[in-house]
Design a protein around this motif. Structure first.
Motif, PDB file in Angstrom:
ATOM      1  N   ILE A 396      66.910   8.407 -24.275  1.00  0.00           N
ATOM      2  CA  ILE A 396      67.062   8.213 -25.776  1.00  0.00           C
ATOM      3  C   ILE A 396      66.880   9.533 -26.679  1.00  0.00           C
ATOM      4  CG2 ILE A 396      65.930   7.105 -27.809  1.00  0.00           C
ATOM      5  CD1 ILE A 396      65.036   4.960 -25.934  1.00  0.00           C
ATOM      6  N   ASN A 397      66.069  10.318 -26.257  1.00  0.00           N
ATOM      7  CA  ASN A 397      66.020  11.676 -26.918  1.00  0.00           C
ATOM      8  C   ASN A 397      67.238  12.396 -26.628  1.00  0.00           C
ATOM      9  OD1 ASN A 397      65.110  14.865 -26.727  1.00  0.00           O
ATOM     10  ND2 ASN A 397      63.598  13.841 -27.850  1.00  0.00           N
ATOM     11  N   THR A 398      67.828  12.535 -25.526  1.00  0.00           N
ATOM     12  CA  THR A 398      68.826  13.297 -25.280  1.00  0.00           C
ATOM     13  C   THR A 398      70.123  12.808 -25.990  1.00  0.00           C
ATOM     14  OG1 THR A 398      68.186  13.885 -23.126  1.00  0.00           O
ATOM     15  CG2 THR A 398      70.765  14.219 -23.621  1.00  0.00           C
ATOM     16  N   GLY A 399      70.164  11.247 -26.235  1.00  0.00           N
ATOM     17  CA  GLY A 399      71.186  10.520 -26.795  1.00  0.00           C
ATOM     18  C   GLY A 399      71.270  11.137 -28.348  1.00  0.00           C
ATOM     19  N   ALA A 400      69.906  11.296 -29.041  1.00  0.00           N
ATOM     20  CA  ALA A 400      70.174  11.621 -30.498  1.00  0.00           C
ATOM     21  C   ALA A 400      70.511  13.003 -30.364  1.00  0.00           C
ATOM     22  CB  ALA A 400      68.534  11.496 -30.832  1.00  0.00           C
ATOM     23  N   TYR A 401      70.540  13.927 -29.921  1.00  0.00           N
ATOM     24  CA  TYR A 401      71.137  15.323 -29.810  1.00  0.00           C
ATOM     25  C   TYR A 401      72.623  15.296 -29.387  1.00  0.00           C
ATOM     26  CZ  TYR A 401      66.314  17.720 -30.183  1.00  0.00           C
ATOM     27  OH  TYR A 401      65.175  17.732 -30.733  1.00  0.00           O
TER      28      TYR A 401
END
Length: 529
Positions: A396-401
Protein backbone atom coordinates in the motif's frame (compact mmCIF):
# COMPACT_ATOMS: atom_id res chain seq x y z
CA UNK A 1 29.38 -18.61 -17.81
CA UNK A 2 27.00 -17.63 -20.57
CA UNK A 3 24.77 -14.64 -19.94
CA UNK A 4 21.62 -16.79 -20.08
CA UNK A 5 23.05 -19.22 -17.53
CA UNK A 6 23.97 -16.30 -15.27
CA UNK A 7 20.42 -15.03 -15.42
CA UNK A 8 19.03 -18.42 -14.49
CA UNK A 9 21.49 -18.71 -11.62
CA UNK A 10 20.39 -15.36 -10.21
CA UNK A 11 16.75 -16.33 -10.69
CA UNK A 12 17.29 -19.61 -8.84
CA UNK A 13 19.00 -17.80 -5.97
CA UNK A 14 16.16 -15.29 -5.70
CA UNK A 15 13.60 -18.10 -5.81
CA UNK A 16 15.41 -19.91 -3.02
CA UNK A 17 15.47 -16.80 -0.85
CA UNK A 18 11.84 -16.03 -1.59
CA UNK A 19 10.79 -19.53 -0.56
CA UNK A 20 12.60 -19.29 2.77
CA UNK A 21 10.04 -17.04 4.50
CA UNK A 22 7.32 -19.54 3.81
CA UNK A 23 8.92 -21.65 6.54
CA UNK A 24 10.03 -18.74 8.67
CA UNK A 25 6.77 -17.40 10.02
CA UNK A 26 3.79 -19.55 10.74
CA UNK A 27 0.28 -18.22 11.08
CA UNK A 28 -0.15 -16.36 14.36
CA UNK A 29 -3.74 -17.59 14.75
CA UNK A 30 -3.33 -20.41 17.24
CA UNK A 31 -5.88 -22.81 18.76
CA UNK A 32 -7.18 -22.49 22.30
CA UNK A 33 -4.85 -25.28 23.44
CA UNK A 34 -1.85 -22.99 23.04
CA UNK A 35 -0.52 -20.45 25.52
CA UNK A 36 1.03 -17.65 23.44
CA UNK A 37 3.60 -15.67 25.38
CA UNK A 38 5.16 -12.44 24.12
CA UNK A 39 8.72 -11.45 25.01
CA UNK A 40 11.66 -9.58 23.47
CA UNK A 41 13.96 -12.59 23.55
CA UNK A 42 16.78 -10.07 23.93
CA UNK A 43 16.86 -9.14 27.65
CA UNK A 44 19.26 -11.59 29.24
CA UNK A 45 19.06 -13.21 31.71
CA UNK A 46 15.28 -12.81 31.70
CA UNK A 47 14.99 -13.83 28.04
CA UNK A 48 17.25 -14.16 25.03
CA UNK A 49 17.55 -15.73 21.55
CA UNK A 50 19.77 -18.72 20.81
CA UNK A 51 20.13 -21.07 17.85
CA UNK A 52 19.69 -24.41 19.66
CA UNK A 53 17.27 -25.86 22.20
CA UNK A 54 20.01 -26.22 24.81
CA UNK A 55 19.18 -25.63 28.49
CA UNK A 56 15.45 -25.97 28.01
CA UNK A 57 15.04 -23.28 25.34
CA UNK A 58 11.72 -23.16 23.46
CA UNK A 59 11.28 -22.66 19.68
CA UNK A 60 10.25 -19.16 18.68
CA UNK A 61 6.97 -19.10 16.76
CA UNK A 62 7.54 -18.85 13.02
CA UNK A 63 11.25 -19.62 13.37
CA UNK A 64 11.05 -23.25 14.47
CA UNK A 65 14.33 -25.07 14.04
CA UNK A 66 16.44 -21.92 13.66
CA UNK A 67 15.73 -19.73 16.70
CA UNK A 68 14.90 -20.56 20.30
CA UNK A 69 14.07 -18.47 23.36
CA UNK A 70 15.80 -19.15 26.64
CA UNK A 71 16.08 -17.50 30.03
CA UNK A 72 14.28 -17.07 33.33
CA UNK A 73 11.05 -15.84 31.75
CA UNK A 74 10.94 -18.89 29.49
CA UNK A 75 11.26 -21.25 32.46
CA UNK A 76 8.43 -19.44 34.26
CA UNK A 77 6.32 -19.53 31.07
CA UNK A 78 6.90 -23.30 30.80
CA UNK A 79 5.64 -23.81 34.36
CA UNK A 80 2.53 -21.72 33.69
CA UNK A 81 1.74 -23.45 30.38
CA UNK A 82 2.14 -26.84 32.03
CA UNK A 83 -0.18 -25.81 34.85
CA UNK A 84 -2.77 -24.58 32.38
CA UNK A 85 -2.50 -27.78 30.37
CA UNK A 86 -1.57 -25.87 27.22
CA UNK A 87 1.28 -25.88 24.73
CA UNK A 88 3.74 -23.02 25.21
CA UNK A 89 4.27 -20.82 22.14
CA UNK A 90 6.86 -18.03 22.31
CA UNK A 91 5.97 -15.03 20.13
CA UNK A 92 9.02 -12.81 19.73
CA UNK A 93 7.83 -9.19 20.03
CA UNK A 94 9.52 -5.82 20.38
CA UNK A 95 9.19 -4.31 23.86
CA UNK A 96 6.97 -1.40 22.86
CA UNK A 97 4.79 -3.76 20.85
CA UNK A 98 4.00 -6.10 23.76
CA UNK A 99 1.00 -4.22 25.25
CA UNK A 100 -0.64 -3.61 21.83
CA UNK A 101 -0.08 -7.26 20.89
CA UNK A 102 -1.70 -8.38 24.14
CA UNK A 103 -4.69 -6.06 23.74
CA UNK A 104 -5.08 -7.07 20.10
CA UNK A 105 -5.15 -10.76 21.03
CA UNK A 106 -2.06 -11.83 19.08
CA UNK A 107 -0.57 -13.06 22.36
CA UNK A 108 -2.17 -14.37 25.56
CA UNK A 109 0.36 -13.08 28.08
CA UNK A 110 3.46 -10.93 28.47
CA UNK A 111 6.26 -12.65 30.38
CA UNK A 112 9.16 -10.34 29.68
CA UNK A 113 10.49 -8.88 32.91
CA UNK A 114 7.61 -6.39 32.96
CA UNK A 115 6.81 -4.50 36.15
CA UNK A 116 3.13 -4.08 37.12
CA UNK A 117 3.16 -0.28 37.36
CA UNK A 118 -0.01 1.73 37.96
CA UNK A 119 0.07 3.11 34.41
CA UNK A 120 0.25 -0.35 32.89
CA UNK A 121 -2.54 -1.64 35.14
CA UNK A 122 -4.87 0.82 33.44
CA UNK A 123 -4.42 -1.07 30.18
CA UNK A 124 -3.77 -4.69 31.18
CA UNK A 125 -4.14 -6.96 34.21
CA UNK A 126 -1.20 -8.42 36.11
CA UNK A 127 -0.70 -11.56 38.14
CA UNK A 128 1.13 -11.76 41.44
CA UNK A 129 4.86 -11.03 41.01
CA UNK A 130 7.17 -13.88 40.03
CA UNK A 131 10.44 -12.03 40.67
CA UNK A 132 11.68 -9.03 42.61
CA UNK A 133 14.94 -7.22 42.06
CA UNK A 134 16.89 -4.09 42.99
CA UNK A 135 17.64 -1.17 40.72
CA UNK A 136 21.25 -0.55 39.70
CA UNK A 137 23.08 1.79 37.34
CA UNK A 138 25.50 0.38 34.78
CA UNK A 139 28.50 2.65 34.10
CA UNK A 140 31.93 2.40 32.49
CA UNK A 141 34.56 0.81 34.69
CA UNK A 142 37.09 3.53 33.90
CA UNK A 143 34.57 6.38 34.02
CA UNK A 144 34.28 9.13 36.60
CA UNK A 145 31.18 7.52 38.13
CA UNK A 146 32.62 4.03 38.61
CA UNK A 147 33.05 4.52 42.36
CA UNK A 148 29.54 5.86 42.98
CA UNK A 149 27.86 4.57 46.14
CA UNK A 150 24.80 6.81 46.25
CA UNK A 151 22.60 8.80 43.91
CA UNK A 152 24.38 12.00 44.86
CA UNK A 153 27.62 10.50 43.54
CA UNK A 154 25.99 10.40 40.09
CA UNK A 155 25.32 14.15 40.09
CA UNK A 156 25.86 15.60 36.61
CA UNK A 157 25.97 12.22 34.89
CA UNK A 158 24.25 11.58 31.55
CA UNK A 159 21.82 8.80 32.42
CA UNK A 160 19.11 7.07 30.43
CA UNK A 161 16.86 3.99 30.65
CA UNK A 162 14.62 1.87 28.47
CA UNK A 163 11.64 3.49 26.78
CA UNK A 164 8.24 2.92 28.40
CA UNK A 165 9.66 1.62 31.69
CA UNK A 166 9.55 3.03 35.20
CA UNK A 167 13.37 2.94 35.14
CA UNK A 168 13.26 6.13 33.11
CA UNK A 169 11.10 7.95 35.65
CA UNK A 170 13.40 7.29 38.62
CA UNK A 171 16.30 9.05 36.89
CA UNK A 172 14.82 12.33 38.16
CA UNK A 173 15.83 11.30 41.70
CA UNK A 174 19.50 11.80 40.81
CA UNK A 175 20.52 15.37 41.71
CA UNK A 176 21.49 17.59 38.76
CA UNK A 177 21.32 14.62 36.43
CA UNK A 178 21.52 15.07 32.67
CA UNK A 179 18.53 12.96 31.72
CA UNK A 180 19.11 11.62 28.22
CA UNK A 181 16.45 10.50 25.75
CA UNK A 182 15.01 7.07 26.61
CA UNK A 183 16.24 4.25 24.38
CA UNK A 184 14.29 1.45 22.81
CA UNK A 185 16.21 -1.54 24.18
CA UNK A 186 19.19 -2.53 26.30
CA UNK A 187 21.30 -3.29 23.26
CA UNK A 188 21.13 0.39 22.27
CA UNK A 189 21.98 1.52 25.80
CA UNK A 190 25.00 -0.76 26.09
CA UNK A 191 26.37 0.52 22.78
CA UNK A 192 25.76 4.14 23.82
CA UNK A 193 27.51 3.54 27.15
CA UNK A 194 30.51 1.79 25.62
CA UNK A 195 30.92 4.60 23.07
CA UNK A 196 30.70 7.36 25.69
CA UNK A 197 27.42 8.86 24.50
CA UNK A 198 25.97 8.32 27.99
CA UNK A 199 27.58 7.84 31.40
CA UNK A 200 25.19 5.12 32.55
CA UNK A 201 21.76 3.57 32.37
CA UNK A 202 19.28 2.36 34.97
CA UNK A 203 18.55 -1.34 35.04
CA UNK A 204 17.70 -4.29 37.25
CA UNK A 205 20.39 -6.29 38.99
CA UNK A 206 20.13 -9.47 36.81
CA UNK A 207 20.58 -7.44 33.64
CA UNK A 208 23.44 -5.54 35.25
CA UNK A 209 25.20 -8.79 36.12
CA UNK A 210 24.80 -9.93 32.50
CA UNK A 211 26.09 -6.65 31.06
CA UNK A 212 29.20 -6.65 33.25
CA UNK A 213 29.85 -10.31 32.47
CA UNK A 214 29.63 -9.61 28.75
CA UNK A 215 31.80 -6.51 28.81
CA UNK A 216 34.58 -6.25 31.42
CA UNK A 217 34.83 -2.53 30.69
CA UNK A 218 31.47 -1.97 32.37
CA UNK A 219 30.62 -1.83 36.06
CA UNK A 220 27.38 -2.25 37.96
CA UNK A 221 26.78 0.38 40.64
CA UNK A 222 24.85 -1.03 43.62
CA UNK A 223 23.68 1.42 46.28
CA UNK A 224 23.89 1.22 50.04
CA UNK A 225 20.61 0.92 51.90
CA UNK A 226 18.81 4.26 51.84
CA UNK A 227 21.22 5.71 49.28
CA UNK A 228 19.53 4.32 46.17
CA UNK A 229 16.31 4.90 44.28
CA UNK A 230 13.04 5.26 46.14
CA UNK A 231 10.54 2.92 44.54
CA UNK A 232 7.14 1.41 45.16
CA UNK A 233 7.16 -2.35 45.74
CA UNK A 234 5.38 -2.91 42.42
CA UNK A 235 8.10 -1.01 40.56
CA UNK A 236 10.81 -3.56 41.37
CA UNK A 237 8.53 -6.55 40.97
CA UNK A 238 8.08 -8.54 37.77
CA UNK A 239 4.67 -10.01 36.93
CA UNK A 240 2.79 -11.68 34.09
CA UNK A 241 0.74 -9.25 32.02
CA UNK A 242 -2.64 -10.49 30.72
CA UNK A 243 -5.67 -8.99 29.02
CA UNK A 244 -8.24 -7.10 31.06
CA UNK A 245 -10.76 -9.49 32.56
CA UNK A 246 -8.86 -12.63 31.51
CA UNK A 247 -10.31 -15.49 33.63
CA UNK A 248 -6.96 -17.28 33.62
CA UNK A 249 -5.32 -14.66 35.87
CA UNK A 250 -6.33 -16.50 39.03
CA UNK A 251 -5.20 -19.83 37.61
CA UNK A 252 -1.80 -18.34 36.82
CA UNK A 253 -1.59 -16.94 40.36
CA UNK A 254 -2.20 -20.42 41.74
CA UNK A 255 0.58 -21.81 39.54
CA UNK A 256 3.02 -19.08 40.59
CA UNK A 257 2.17 -19.67 44.24
CA UNK A 258 3.40 -23.24 43.79
CA UNK A 259 6.90 -22.01 42.88
CA UNK A 260 8.84 -21.38 46.09
CA UNK A 261 11.11 -18.38 46.61
CA UNK A 262 14.13 -20.66 46.78
CA UNK A 263 13.20 -22.24 43.47
CA UNK A 264 12.77 -18.82 41.82
CA UNK A 265 16.21 -17.73 43.00
CA UNK A 266 17.64 -21.02 41.73
CA UNK A 267 15.99 -20.52 38.33
CA UNK A 268 17.46 -17.01 38.03
CA UNK A 269 20.94 -18.19 39.08
CA UNK A 270 20.72 -20.95 36.49
CA UNK A 271 19.58 -18.49 33.83
CA UNK A 272 22.65 -16.34 34.48
CA UNK A 273 24.83 -19.42 33.98
CA UNK A 274 22.91 -20.69 30.94
CA UNK A 275 22.89 -17.51 28.88
CA UNK A 276 24.82 -17.82 25.60
CA UNK A 277 28.60 -17.87 25.83
CA UNK A 278 29.00 -14.50 24.13
CA UNK A 279 26.75 -12.88 26.72
CA UNK A 280 28.81 -14.24 29.60
CA UNK A 281 32.12 -13.10 28.25
CA UNK A 282 33.51 -16.53 27.41
CA UNK A 283 34.41 -15.57 23.85
CA UNK A 284 35.99 -12.21 24.63
CA UNK A 285 39.39 -11.26 23.25
CA UNK A 286 39.43 -13.87 20.48
CA UNK A 287 40.09 -11.29 17.82
CA UNK A 288 37.87 -9.51 15.33
CA UNK A 289 38.14 -12.16 12.61
CA UNK A 290 37.27 -14.92 15.08
CA UNK A 291 34.29 -12.87 16.26
CA UNK A 292 32.98 -12.52 12.71
CA UNK A 293 33.44 -16.23 12.07
CA UNK A 294 31.65 -17.26 15.24
CA UNK A 295 28.72 -14.93 14.59
CA UNK A 296 28.33 -16.32 11.07
CA UNK A 297 28.60 -19.90 12.35
CA UNK A 298 26.05 -19.30 15.11
CA UNK A 299 23.59 -17.01 13.35
CA UNK A 300 24.30 -17.46 9.63
CA UNK A 301 21.14 -19.44 8.92
CA UNK A 302 19.12 -16.97 10.99
CA UNK A 303 20.52 -14.10 8.89
CA UNK A 304 19.84 -16.03 5.67
CA UNK A 305 16.22 -16.54 6.63
CA UNK A 306 15.94 -12.87 7.53
CA UNK A 307 17.45 -11.89 4.18
CA UNK A 308 15.04 -14.23 2.39
CA UNK A 309 12.07 -12.65 4.14
CA UNK A 310 13.41 -9.15 3.40
CA UNK A 311 13.79 -9.98 -0.29
CA UNK A 312 10.40 -11.68 -0.42
CA UNK A 313 8.61 -8.68 1.10
CA UNK A 314 10.51 -6.14 -1.03
CA UNK A 315 9.97 -7.87 -4.39
CA UNK A 316 6.36 -8.97 -3.89
CA UNK A 317 5.34 -5.63 -2.38
CA UNK A 318 6.94 -3.68 -5.21
CA UNK A 319 5.09 -5.78 -7.80
CA UNK A 320 1.77 -5.32 -6.02
CA UNK A 321 2.52 -1.64 -5.43
CA UNK A 322 3.28 -1.20 -9.14
CA UNK A 323 -0.09 -2.74 -10.05
CA UNK A 324 -1.82 -0.43 -7.58
CA UNK A 325 0.12 2.52 -8.96
CA UNK A 326 -0.82 1.66 -12.54
CA UNK A 327 -4.52 1.38 -11.73
CA UNK A 328 -4.59 4.56 -9.64
CA UNK A 329 -2.40 6.49 -12.08
CA UNK A 330 -4.50 5.54 -15.09
CA UNK A 331 -7.77 6.36 -13.32
CA UNK A 332 -6.51 9.77 -12.25
CA UNK A 333 -5.65 10.64 -15.87
CA UNK A 334 -9.08 9.71 -17.22
CA UNK A 335 -10.92 12.63 -18.84
CA UNK A 336 -13.99 13.72 -16.92
CA UNK A 337 -17.15 11.92 -17.98
CA UNK A 338 -19.73 13.87 -19.93
CA UNK A 339 -22.45 12.21 -17.86
CA UNK A 340 -23.16 14.37 -14.74
CA UNK A 341 -23.64 11.33 -12.50
CA UNK A 342 -20.52 9.65 -13.80
CA UNK A 343 -18.56 12.89 -13.44
CA UNK A 344 -19.76 13.21 -9.80
CA UNK A 345 -18.64 9.71 -8.82
CA UNK A 346 -15.40 10.13 -10.73
CA UNK A 347 -14.59 13.21 -8.67
CA UNK A 348 -15.48 11.37 -5.45
CA UNK A 349 -13.14 8.50 -6.33
CA UNK A 350 -10.41 10.94 -7.34
CA UNK A 351 -10.78 12.66 -3.99
CA UNK A 352 -10.50 9.37 -2.10
CA UNK A 353 -7.43 8.38 -4.13
CA UNK A 354 -5.84 11.74 -3.40
CA UNK A 355 -6.42 11.20 0.34
CA UNK A 356 -4.91 7.70 0.09
CA UNK A 357 -1.83 9.03 -1.69
CA UNK A 358 -1.29 11.95 0.68
CA UNK A 359 -1.80 9.85 3.82
CA UNK A 360 0.59 7.08 2.83
CA UNK A 361 3.19 9.45 1.40
CA UNK A 362 2.90 11.83 4.34
CA UNK A 363 3.23 9.39 7.25
CA UNK A 364 6.14 7.09 8.22
CA UNK A 365 5.81 3.44 7.30
CA UNK A 366 6.58 2.55 10.91
CA UNK A 367 3.43 4.36 12.05
CA UNK A 368 1.41 2.76 9.26
CA UNK A 369 2.62 -0.68 10.36
CA UNK A 370 1.52 -0.11 13.96
CA UNK A 371 -1.88 1.26 12.95
CA UNK A 372 -2.67 -1.41 10.35
CA UNK A 373 -1.36 -4.45 12.24
CA UNK A 374 -2.60 -3.68 15.74
CA UNK A 375 -5.53 -1.53 14.66
CA UNK A 376 -6.96 -4.34 12.54
CA UNK A 377 -6.79 -6.71 15.49
CA UNK A 378 -8.35 -4.21 17.91
CA UNK A 379 -11.11 -3.03 15.58
CA UNK A 380 -12.07 -6.29 13.86
CA UNK A 381 -10.54 -8.99 16.04
CA UNK A 382 -8.42 -10.21 13.11
CA UNK A 383 -5.00 -11.55 14.06
CA UNK A 384 -3.02 -11.12 10.85
CA UNK A 385 -0.06 -13.23 9.86
CA UNK A 386 2.97 -10.98 10.27
CA UNK A 387 4.39 -11.76 6.84
CA UNK A 388 1.03 -11.07 5.19
CA UNK A 389 0.71 -7.85 7.18
CA UNK A 390 4.21 -6.80 6.10
CA UNK A 391 3.44 -7.38 2.41
CA UNK A 392 0.15 -5.49 2.76
CA UNK A 393 1.75 -2.51 4.50
CA UNK A 394 4.69 -2.17 2.11
CA UNK A 395 2.46 -2.73 -0.95
CA UNK A 396 0.00 0.00 0.00
CA UNK A 397 2.84 2.37 0.83
CA UNK A 398 4.62 1.60 -2.45
CA UNK A 399 1.38 1.96 -4.41
CA UNK A 400 0.96 5.53 -3.16
CA UNK A 401 4.38 6.48 -4.49
CA UNK A 402 4.08 4.47 -7.72
CA UNK A 403 0.73 6.08 -8.59
CA UNK A 404 2.41 9.49 -8.81
CA UNK A 405 5.35 8.02 -10.73
CA UNK A 406 2.93 6.39 -13.20
CA UNK A 407 0.92 9.59 -13.55
CA UNK A 408 4.09 11.50 -14.32
CA UNK A 409 5.10 8.84 -16.85
CA UNK A 410 1.73 9.15 -18.60
CA UNK A 411 1.98 12.94 -18.81
CA UNK A 412 5.49 12.54 -20.26
CA UNK A 413 4.05 10.84 -23.36
CA UNK A 414 3.56 13.31 -26.20
CA UNK A 415 -0.03 14.54 -26.58
CA UNK A 416 0.18 13.88 -30.30
CA UNK A 417 0.16 10.14 -29.62
CA UNK A 418 -3.12 10.44 -27.73
CA UNK A 419 -4.60 12.46 -30.60
CA UNK A 420 -3.35 10.00 -33.22
CA UNK A 421 -4.84 7.05 -31.33
CA UNK A 422 -8.17 8.80 -30.99
CA UNK A 423 -8.08 9.71 -34.68
CA UNK A 424 -8.02 6.00 -35.66
CA UNK A 425 -10.91 5.25 -33.29
CA UNK A 426 -9.16 3.97 -30.15
CA UNK A 427 -10.87 4.42 -26.81
CA UNK A 428 -9.01 5.90 -23.84
CA UNK A 429 -8.34 2.46 -22.34
CA UNK A 430 -7.14 1.07 -25.70
CA UNK A 431 -4.83 4.04 -26.06
CA UNK A 432 -3.45 3.48 -22.59
CA UNK A 433 -2.88 -0.26 -22.97
CA UNK A 434 -1.54 -0.37 -26.52
CA UNK A 435 0.19 2.98 -26.97
CA UNK A 436 0.93 4.73 -23.68
CA UNK A 437 1.67 2.05 -21.08
CA UNK A 438 4.48 0.33 -23.06
CA UNK A 439 6.29 3.68 -23.12
CA UNK A 440 5.38 4.43 -19.50
CA UNK A 441 6.77 1.09 -18.28
CA UNK A 442 10.12 1.85 -19.88
CA UNK A 443 10.12 5.41 -18.53
CA UNK A 444 9.31 4.39 -14.96
CA UNK A 445 11.62 1.37 -14.83
CA UNK A 446 14.44 3.28 -13.07
CA UNK A 447 11.97 4.63 -10.49
CA UNK A 448 10.52 1.15 -9.99
CA UNK A 449 14.03 -0.14 -9.42
CA UNK A 450 14.58 2.55 -6.83
CA UNK A 451 11.41 1.44 -5.05
CA UNK A 452 12.74 -2.12 -4.83
CA UNK A 453 16.01 -0.85 -3.34
CA UNK A 454 14.12 1.37 -0.90
CA UNK A 455 11.81 -1.47 0.11
CA UNK A 456 14.74 -3.81 0.76
CA UNK A 457 16.05 -1.30 3.27
CA UNK A 458 12.72 -0.07 4.63
CA UNK A 459 11.57 -3.51 5.73
CA UNK A 460 13.73 -2.79 8.78
CA UNK A 461 10.97 -0.55 10.18
CA UNK A 462 8.65 -3.56 10.25
CA UNK A 463 10.50 -4.74 13.34
CA UNK A 464 7.91 -2.69 15.29
CA UNK A 465 5.40 -5.46 14.53
CA UNK A 466 8.10 -8.11 15.04
CA UNK A 467 8.49 -9.21 11.42
CA UNK A 468 11.57 -11.45 11.45
CA UNK A 469 13.37 -9.70 8.60
CA UNK A 470 17.13 -9.25 8.33
CA UNK A 471 17.31 -6.25 10.68
CA UNK A 472 15.13 -7.94 13.30
CA UNK A 473 17.32 -11.05 13.25
CA UNK A 474 20.45 -8.91 13.53
CA UNK A 475 19.01 -7.07 16.51
CA UNK A 476 18.17 -10.37 18.19
CA UNK A 477 21.65 -11.73 17.63
CA UNK A 478 23.35 -8.54 18.87
CA UNK A 479 21.12 -8.46 21.93
CA UNK A 480 22.29 -11.97 22.75
CA UNK A 481 25.98 -11.98 21.86
CA UNK A 482 26.63 -8.33 22.85
CA UNK A 483 28.87 -7.91 19.77
CA UNK A 484 27.06 -5.01 18.17
CA UNK A 485 29.72 -3.75 15.75
CA UNK A 486 30.54 -7.20 14.40
CA UNK A 487 26.92 -8.29 14.10
CA UNK A 488 25.66 -5.18 12.34
CA UNK A 489 28.72 -5.06 10.11
CA UNK A 490 27.66 -8.47 8.81
CA UNK A 491 24.05 -7.31 8.49
CA UNK A 492 25.23 -4.24 6.57
CA UNK A 493 27.21 -6.37 4.13
CA UNK A 494 24.19 -8.59 3.50
CA UNK A 495 22.01 -5.53 2.80
CA UNK A 496 24.69 -4.22 0.45
CA UNK A 497 24.81 -7.53 -1.45
CA UNK A 498 21.02 -7.52 -1.81
CA UNK A 499 20.80 -3.93 -3.06
CA UNK A 500 23.78 -4.18 -5.44
CA UNK A 501 22.45 -7.44 -6.90
CA UNK A 502 19.02 -5.89 -7.41
CA UNK A 503 20.59 -2.83 -9.06
CA UNK A 504 22.62 -4.93 -11.50
CA UNK A 505 19.62 -7.06 -12.46
CA UNK A 506 17.52 -3.95 -13.10
CA UNK A 507 20.24 -2.39 -15.25
CA UNK A 508 20.41 -5.60 -17.28
CA UNK A 509 16.62 -5.47 -17.79
CA UNK A 510 16.88 -1.81 -18.88
CA UNK A 511 19.51 -2.67 -21.48
CA UNK A 512 17.34 -5.48 -22.81
CA UNK A 513 14.34 -3.16 -23.11
CA UNK A 514 16.45 -0.54 -24.89
CA UNK A 515 17.60 -3.06 -27.49
CA UNK A 516 21.00 -3.03 -29.23
CA UNK A 517 22.92 0.22 -29.46
CA UNK A 518 23.28 -0.13 -33.25
CA UNK A 519 21.28 -1.86 -35.98
CA UNK A 520 22.41 -3.26 -39.32
CA UNK A 521 20.54 -3.46 -42.61
CA UNK A 522 19.12 -6.85 -43.53
CA UNK A 523 20.98 -6.90 -46.84
CA UNK A 524 24.29 -6.39 -45.02
CA UNK A 525 23.93 -9.72 -43.19
CA UNK A 526 25.92 -12.54 -44.79
CA UNK A 527 23.75 -15.69 -44.58
CA UNK A 528 26.88 -17.87 -44.63
CA UNK A 529 28.25 -16.38 -41.40
Amino acid sequence: MKKSNWIWAVFALCLTLIQLPLTVQADDQTPAEQFRVGMEAGYAPFNWTQTTDANGAVPISGEEGSAFAGGYDVQIAKRIAEGLGKELVIVKTQWDGLPPALQAGTIDAVIAGMSPTAERREQIDFTDPYYESDLVVVVRKDGEFADAKSLSDLSGAKITAQLNTFHYTVIDQIPEVQKEQAMRDFSSMRVALASGIIDGYVSERPEGVTAVGANPDLKMVEFDEGAGFETNPEDVQVAVGMRKGDPDVEKVNEILAGISEEERVSLMDQAVLDQPADASGETADQGLVADFKKIIDDYGMLFLRGAGLTLFIAILSTIIGLIIGLLVGIFRTLPLSENPVGRFFQRIVNGLLTIYIEVFRGTPMMVQAMVIFYGTALAFGVSMNRTLAAVLIVSINTGAYMSEIVRGGIFAVDDGQFEAAQAIGMTHWQTMIKVVLPQVMRNILPATGNEIIINIKDTAVLSVISVADLFFQGTSAAGTNFQYFQTFAIIGVIYLVLTISATQILRFVERKMDGPSAYVKLEDINPNE
